[in-house]
Design a protein around this motif. Structure first.
Motif, PDB file in Angstrom:
ATOM      1  N   GLU A 528       0.833  -1.210   0.000  1.00  0.00           N
ATOM      2  CA  GLU A 528       0.000   0.000   0.000  1.00  0.00           C
ATOM      3  C   GLU A 528       0.864   1.255   0.000  1.00  0.00           C
ATOM      4  N   THR A 529       1.974   1.210   0.721  1.00  0.00           N
ATOM      5  CA  THR A 529       2.893   2.357   0.719  1.00  0.00           C
ATOM      6  C   THR A 529       3.417   2.600  -0.698  1.00  0.00           C
ATOM      7  N   ALA A 530       3.806   1.528  -1.349  1.00  0.00           N
ATOM      8  CA  ALA A 530       4.328   1.662  -2.722  1.00  0.00           C
ATOM      9  C   ALA A 530       3.242   2.164  -3.662  1.00  0.00           C
ATOM     10  N   ARG A 531       2.010   1.682  -3.451  1.00  0.00           N
ATOM     11  CA  ARG A 531       0.901   2.070  -4.343  1.00  0.00           C
ATOM     12  C   ARG A 531       0.684   3.575  -4.329  1.00  0.00           C
ATOM     13  N   TYR A 532       0.722   4.163  -3.109  1.00  0.00           N
ATOM     14  CA  TYR A 532       0.377   5.577  -2.987  1.00  0.00           C
ATOM     15  C   TYR A 532       1.594   6.501  -3.008  1.00  0.00           C
ATOM     16  N   GLU A 533       2.776   5.948  -3.103  1.00  0.00           N
ATOM     17  CA  GLU A 533       3.986   6.774  -3.160  1.00  0.00           C
ATOM     18  C   GLU A 533       4.001   7.567  -4.470  1.00  0.00           C
ATOM     19  N   THR A 534       4.277   8.848  -4.370  1.00  0.00           N
ATOM     20  CA  THR A 534       4.237   9.676  -5.574  1.00  0.00           C
ATOM     21  C   THR A 534       5.599   9.876  -6.220  1.00  0.00           C
ATOM     22  N   ASP A 535       6.643   9.553  -5.516  1.00  0.00           N
ATOM     23  CA  ASP A 535       7.980   9.727  -6.079  1.00  0.00           C
ATOM     24  C   ASP A 535       8.429   8.418  -6.759  1.00  0.00           C
ATOM     25  N   ASP A 536       8.730   8.523  -8.055  1.00  0.00           N
ATOM     26  CA  ASP A 536       9.047   7.320  -8.827  1.00  0.00           C
ATOM     27  C   ASP A 536      10.273   6.576  -8.298  1.00  0.00           C
ATOM     28  N   ALA A 537      11.294   7.339  -7.926  1.00  0.00           N
ATOM     29  CA  ALA A 537      12.528   6.693  -7.461  1.00  0.00           C
ATOM     30  C   ALA A 537      12.263   5.894  -6.192  1.00  0.00           C
ATOM     31  N   THR A 538      11.504   6.505  -5.285  1.00  0.00           N
ATOM     32  CA  THR A 538      11.176   5.806  -4.034  1.00  0.00           C
ATOM     33  C   THR A 538      10.324   4.569  -4.321  1.00  0.00           C
ATOM     34  N   ARG A 539       9.401   4.754  -5.251  1.00  0.00           N
ATOM     35  CA  ARG A 539       8.541   3.606  -5.606  1.00  0.00           C
ATOM     36  C   ARG A 539       9.384   2.458  -6.145  1.00  0.00           C
ATOM     37  N   GLU A 540      10.327   2.807  -6.973  1.00  0.00           N
ATOM     38  CA  GLU A 540      11.146   1.767  -7.595  1.00  0.00           C
ATOM     39  C   GLU A 540      11.879   0.960  -6.529  1.00  0.00           C
ATOM     40  N   ILE A 541      12.376   1.675  -5.534  1.00  0.00           N
ATOM     41  CA  ILE A 541      13.082   0.982  -4.434  1.00  0.00           C
ATOM     42  C   ILE A 541      12.110   0.070  -3.690  1.00  0.00           C
ATOM     43  N   LEU A 542      10.939   0.598  -3.421  1.00  0.00           N
ATOM     44  CA  LEU A 542       9.944  -0.213  -2.709  1.00  0.00           C
ATOM     45  C   LEU A 542       9.583  -1.469  -3.495  1.00  0.00           C
ATOM     46  N   TYR A 543       9.425  -1.304  -4.810  1.00  0.00           N
ATOM     47  CA  TYR A 543       9.067  -2.482  -5.618  1.00  0.00           C
ATOM     48  C   TYR A 543      10.219  -3.475  -5.725  1.00  0.00           C
ATOM     49  N   ASP A 544      11.432  -2.969  -5.678  1.00  0.00           N
ATOM     50  CA  ASP A 544      12.584  -3.896  -5.619  1.00  0.00           C
ATOM     51  C   ASP A 544      12.484  -4.781  -4.386  1.00  0.00           C
ATOM     52  N   GLU A 545      12.183  -4.124  -3.271  1.00  0.00           N
ATOM     53  CA  GLU A 545      12.079  -4.869  -2.000  1.00  0.00           C
ATOM     54  C   GLU A 545      10.920  -5.873  -2.047  1.00  0.00           C
ATOM     55  N   ILE A 546       9.808  -5.422  -2.609  1.00  0.00           N
ATOM     56  CA  ILE A 546       8.629  -6.314  -2.681  1.00  0.00           C
ATOM     57  C   ILE A 546       8.931  -7.519  -3.577  1.00  0.00           C
ATOM     58  N   CYS A 547       9.636  -7.258  -4.664  1.00  0.00           N
ATOM     59  CA  CYS A 547       9.963  -8.375  -5.571  1.00  0.00           C
ATOM     60  C   CYS A 547      10.945  -9.351  -4.906  1.00  0.00           C
ATOM     61  N   ASP A 548      11.830  -8.820  -4.095  1.00  0.00           N
ATOM     62  CA  ASP A 548      12.733  -9.711  -3.344  1.00  0.00           C
ATOM     63  C   ASP A 548      11.926 -10.595  -2.390  1.00  0.00           C
ATOM     64  N   ILE A 549      10.926  -9.990  -1.778  1.00  0.00           N
ATOM     65  CA  ILE A 549      10.062 -10.777  -0.872  1.00  0.00           C
ATOM     66  C   ILE A 549       9.362 -11.879  -1.655  1.00  0.00           C
ATOM     67  N   TYR A 550       8.924 -11.526  -2.865  1.00  0.00           N
ATOM     68  CA  TYR A 550       8.240 -12.539  -3.686  1.00  0.00           C
ATOM     69  C   TYR A 550       9.167 -13.729  -3.930  1.00  0.00           C
ATOM     70  N   HIS A 551      10.402 -13.394  -4.267  1.00  0.00           N
ATOM     71  CA  HIS A 551      11.354 -14.483  -4.540  1.00  0.00           C
ATOM     72  C   HIS A 551      11.580 -15.323  -3.281  1.00  0.00           C
ATOM     73  N   GLU A 552      11.725 -14.637  -2.176  1.00  0.00           N
ATOM     74  CA  GLU A 552      12.027 -15.345  -0.930  1.00  0.00           C
ATOM     75  C   GLU A 552      10.824 -16.176  -0.449  1.00  0.00           C
ATOM     76  N   ASP A 553       9.641 -15.592  -0.536  1.00  0.00           N
ATOM     77  CA  ASP A 553       8.441 -16.325  -0.086  1.00  0.00           C
ATOM     78  C   ASP A 553       8.044 -17.410  -1.080  1.00  0.00           C
ATOM     79  N   CYS A 554       8.301 -17.156  -2.338  1.00  0.00           N
ATOM     80  CA  CYS A 554       7.952 -18.079  -3.418  1.00  0.00           C
ATOM     81  C   CYS A 554       6.486 -18.555  -3.326  1.00  0.00           C
ATOM     82  N   PRO A 555       5.524 -17.620  -3.351  1.00  0.00           N
ATOM     83  CA  PRO A 555       4.121 -18.046  -3.259  1.00  0.00           C
ATOM     84  C   PRO A 555       3.595 -18.674  -4.554  1.00  0.00           C
TER      85      PRO A 555
END
Lengths: 594, 348
Positions: A528-555
């Motif tokens: 939700e933080t990433a969804r509403y973040e208005t700064d692209d650079a910050t969003r990109e970092i957040l999505y990097d972290e989320i994608c790492d979680i995806y890899h680690e959780d492997c849902p």
């Protein structure tokens, strides 16, 4: 007598085999027919011509020819915009944006575009908010809710709908209920659901009338979640776009004709005809005879047209789409697909996939390259997380599980305290019959696990599409999820924003994650933080972290992003690929035939 | 029994037939879960999250009797429901798609029946001679050919190899524009007939170019059946005593075959021809699909695979009416062919 019969049958067979090779598909010159018209042959009829209703590609495509939004994408870009029915726009703050409405624009039926038409179009969409429709994208920023209903009860406040879109002189002001990234809002407005209607024409034809059923009262609620037939606009249309609806013969064709009074000037085609032709051979011959300018070619037939110099082929077009095998963390205990329902070698327990070693073992076992080669004939890109090429945050070097049976075996050794490798497992996976990609995916997974250990047994069962879907969902979602242990399905972008992929795959209430029983509060907060973040650079970092979680959780086993193709006759020029434009024809207004 | 009273009595039978058919089909569709039936309204993965709303909106979770009562209530007011697969009311869908199929049936059925009767008679009259063997080969080959295969081969030859000579679809794009214009009156929505009634040569020619291949496909497959039936029926007639008498009287073989044997051999052929016409008129799915000749069979098929219950029920009603009427027509025809047959009575 038998000899005569045999000879006759042999002649029929020989004739047919020889004709298959000389049916006009050998690259002979394609004649130029219908030089002023664009004709395509495809599958899948239009669902509705109402921009507030249609949520399928076929409907979206026709709507974009007939109607227009406030702004459009600049060429192939998905984040640079050009004016359309708005001449310019001003972002006031994170909750307000103002559009200046273009003057001297005519609707097909003769009315003139006014700011009130824009206000009405968006308010009508929120008022209508049909179940399963696209209105949620408008509702979320403007009302702060996905749907105007909770169950069958309308919970949206009419005053809020009224205040969300206001007219101020020649400007239309959107007032958000929540802080929402403007880039996402602009991307939403570009799509078919951002189309502008003629208010007077709609009201005259029985659509919601704000004068007689104002948003301050209760009358508007009668227009909420209607049946398709209740809307005049499902098969009537009156937009400002380059083509107007002439005839829609449902199931057969839809024909649009030139809008003579189009505000941008001349229109490249007098007629735009989309024919719905189920049989591929018929479509192919139409293309080769010049009766069609573009056809839908199923992937398994791409070799038929490969190398034909009479055609303009556009290849490797990355669709904003992906597919994935989802693990069900909470399988229905009464499921018919989990054998004994226990880890005893004859089945799996309902919570089998809650062990991350099982999930990672399966992910390592999958042969991704073979899948892409067999299911997509090589025309797909591997993925490691839900973000596809073309979205903010997409990383071509993102972490991925490689195909490694040793690593898979190691993970499965660790699963369920070693019990999995001791007793093995047996369960059934399914695909919707006729879907070659999903069938291939199921077969590869089953074969590879069996190759690790003969005790790892997966049966494969095709199901009809309704039954397949029925088994994804649960009749009692509060207790458990559906009966399928895992399911393969995909996602197509509503608009090109990473949240449109991350939320369905990873948020607890995401379209797929919910049915997996995957997701947890800290991850939801991050999404939700990433969804509403208005700064692209910050969003990109957040999505990097989320994608790492995806890899680690492997849902899920993230598979691929398909690459598309287009086949036009050589007479069609000007095509460019923007993955957000619905339908195969692309930017038709910018194309020509000569 | 008087013809009018006989027809009335037979038509009254429609009521229990229609009731039975609809209850049966409705019951079968209720075996699918509400979610399965809701998939009809799903056109993109995004809509899955709203399944509960869709189910509630269309009342798919209500009990069988409740849903059936709602439907039958609508039907009694002349509303057959909504065909979601083609986005129009079921009534409109029937009237929209029926003309295409009827046009095919009207052109194909006489061709099939007359050719079958002619070849079957000839084969019987020339039993065990080359003509008989030849027609047998034609019958076996025709009957063995899968419709989709024959259709595709014809398409490849006459549309592919001969570069657009006999195209698929019902009309070319240009002629579609003509027939949907205000100047062209759609009397029947059957293109060939409307073209004649509008005195429009180009449309007629175009419609004929489009209908030839589907008609050939249907004819090749079906003529074999009529031919074999006619042959065996003729052989039976030719062995009867009255044929011997006719021959003994010195009548020519032509008169014996055409006047005495054929007429009596026609009764089973009429029965089957009635069903053949009904089968053609209730849709020939594969032919309509291969040639993009979208008719009622195509519509019914789309409705069935997508669990569009209102459409399936509408089609079942249409089908039931069609078969009752065809049976009635066949019964009336018996009396014309065989004067011994009395309506509502027994053979004298």
């Amino acid at each position: 007598m038998k000899k005569i019969l045999f000879i006759s049958l042999a002649m029929v067979l020989a004739l047919s085999v020889s004709l298959i090779g000389c049916d006009g598909g050998g690259g002979e010159a394609i004649p130029l027919h219908n030089p002023d018209d664009f004709i395509q042959e495809t599958i899948g009829d239009v669902d509705s011509l109402d921009p507030a209703w249609g949520y399928d590609t076929s409907s979206g495509e026709q709507v974009t020819y007939i109607y227009e939004p406030l702004l459009v994408y600049d060429g192939e870009s998905t984040d640079v915009f050009l004016p359309a029915l708005a001449t310019n726009w001003t972002v006031v703050n994170a909750t307000q944006i103002r559009f200046t409405i273009r003057e001297d624009v005519s609707f097909h039926e003769g009315g003139s575009l006014t700011p009130e038409d824009v206000e009405y179009s968006f308010e009508r969409m929120m008022v209508q908010d049909r179940g399963g429709g696209p209105a949620w994208m408008i509702n979320l920023p403007l009302l702060g809710m996905y749907r105007t209903r909770s169950g069958a009860t309308i919970v949206a406040d009419g005053e809020d709908i009224d205040n969300a879109v206001e007219v101020d002189g020649n400007e239309v002001v959107f007032n958000f209920a929540i802080e929402f990234p403007m880039i996402q809002w602009l991307q939403i407005l570009v799509q078919p659901w951002g189309s502008i209607l003629d208010k007077e024409w709609c009201v005259a034809n029985g659509e919601w009338d704000p004068a007689s059923d104002p948003l301050s009262g209760e009358g508007w609620k009668a227009y909420n979640n209607p049946a398709k037939a209740d809307s005049y606009l499902y098969n009537h249309a009156n937009g400002t776009g380059p083509w107007k609806l002439d005839t829609w013969q449902a199931g057969d064709y839809i024909r649009l004709i030139e809008h003579e009074d189009y505000w941008r000037g001349s229109v490249p085609f007098n007629l735009v005809v989309t024919k719905f032709v189920d049989e591929y051979t018929s479509r192919r011959l139409s293309l080769l005879n010049g009766d069609a300018d573009l056809i839908y070619v199923p992937r398994q037939y791409i070799g038929d047209l490969e190398g034909n110099t009479e055609l303009n082929a556009y290849e490797d077009l990355p669709a904003l789409q992906n597919d994935c095998i989802f693990f069900n963390f909470s399988i229905d205990p009464d499921s018919d697909f989990i054998g004994s329902g226990a880890l005893d070698g004859d089945g799996i327990p309902p919570d089998f996939f809650t062990d991350e070693h099982v999930r990672k073992g399966f992910a390592y076992a999958f042969d991704y390259d073979t899948y892409i080669a067999d299911a997509f004939l090589g025309e797909a890109t591997r993925m490691g997380n839900p973000l596809v090429d073309g979205l903010l945050g997409y990383d071509p070097n993102a972490q991925m599980y490689s195909h490694c049976l040793t690593a898979a075996a190691d993970e499965l050794e660790l699963a369920w305290g070693g019990n999995v490798s001791d007793v093995g497992f047996k369960f059934t996976i399914t695909y919707n019959s006729g879907n070659i990609e999903r069938k291939t995916g199921c077969e590869i997974l089953a074969e590879q696990l069996l190759a690790i250990d003969p005790k790892y047994q997966i049966a494969i069962q095709p199901l009809t599409w309704p039954t397949f879907l029925d088994n994804i969902f649960s009749e009692d979602p509060g207790v458990h999820k559906g009966p399928l242990p895992l399911f393969q399905i995909g996602w197509l972008a509503d608009y090109p924003d990473p949240d449109n992929f991350i939320t369905p795959y990873m948020h607890s209430y995401g379209d797929w994650a919910y049915y997996q029983d995957y997701g947890y509060p800290s991850l939801d907060t991050k999404i939700e933080t990433a969804r509403y973040e208005t700064d692209d650079a910050t969003r990109e970092i957040l999505y990097d972290e989320i994608c790492d979680i995806y890899h680690e959780d492997c849902p899920g086993i993230m598979l691929s992003q398909p690459l598309g193709r287009r086949w036009f006759t050589k007479y069609i020029h000007g095509f460019y690929f923007n993955p957000t434009i619905p339908g195969p024809a692309g930017p038709l207004y910018y194309m020509s035939k000569s | 029994m008087e013809l009018r009273s006989y027809i009335f009595r037979r038509l009254l039978l429609l009521i229990p037939v229609l009731f039975g058919v609809t209850v049966f089909i409705f019951g079968i569709t209720m075996l699918f879960s509400p979610t399965q039936r809701a998939t009809l309204y799903i056109t993109s993965p995004q809509q899955m999250r709203d399944l509960a709303t869709i189910i509630a909106r269309y009342g798919l979770d209500r009990p069988f009797w409740s849903q059936y009562a709602t439907w039958i209530g609508q039907v009694l007011t002349g509303n057959l429901g909504w065909s979601n697969v083609v986005s129009m009311p079921v009534w409109n869908a029937i009237w929209h798609y029926l003309p295409a199929t009827l046009e095919l049936a009207i052109v194909a059925a006489p061709l099939i029946i007359l050719t079958g009767i002619f070849l079957g008679s000839k084969a019987a009259a020339h039993k065990d001679r080359p003509l008989d063997h030849g027609t047998r080969v034609i019958a076996i080959v025709g009957w063995s050919l899968p419709t989709f295969w024959l259709g595709l081969i014809l398409l490849m030859i006459f549309y592919g190899y001969f570069r657009g000579f006999l195209p698929p679809g019902r009309l070319s794009t240009q002629m579609e524009v003509v027939v949907t214009s205000a100047d062209f009156i759609r009397y029947t929505r059957m293109n060939t007939i409307d073209a004649i009634l509008n005195l429009n040569g180009p449309v007629l020619l175009d419609a004929l170019r489009h209908i030839i291949l589907p008609v050939i496909t249907l004819s090749v497959v079906n003529v074999a059946f009529i031919m074999r039936l006619m042959r065996s029926s003729m052989l039976e007639s030719l062995g009867k005593g009255y044929i011997l008498t006719a021959r003994a009287k010195g009548l020519s073989e032509r008169v014996v075959v055409n006047k005495h044997a054929r007429r009596n051999a026609l009764i089973p052929v009429i029965t089957i021809s009635g069903y053949l016409f009904a089968a053609l008129a209730n849709g020939v799915v594969i032919t309509e699909t291969i040639f993009s000749y979208k008719g009622i069979g195509w519509w019914a098929w789309q409705s069935a695979i997508r669990l569009d219950i209102a459409s399936v029920l509408g089609f079942a009603l249409f089908n039931a009416v069609l078969f009752v009427v065809v049976n009635l027509v066949v019964d009336v025809l018996y009396t014309r062919v065989d004067p011994r047959v009395r309506l509502g009575g027994t053979v004298q």
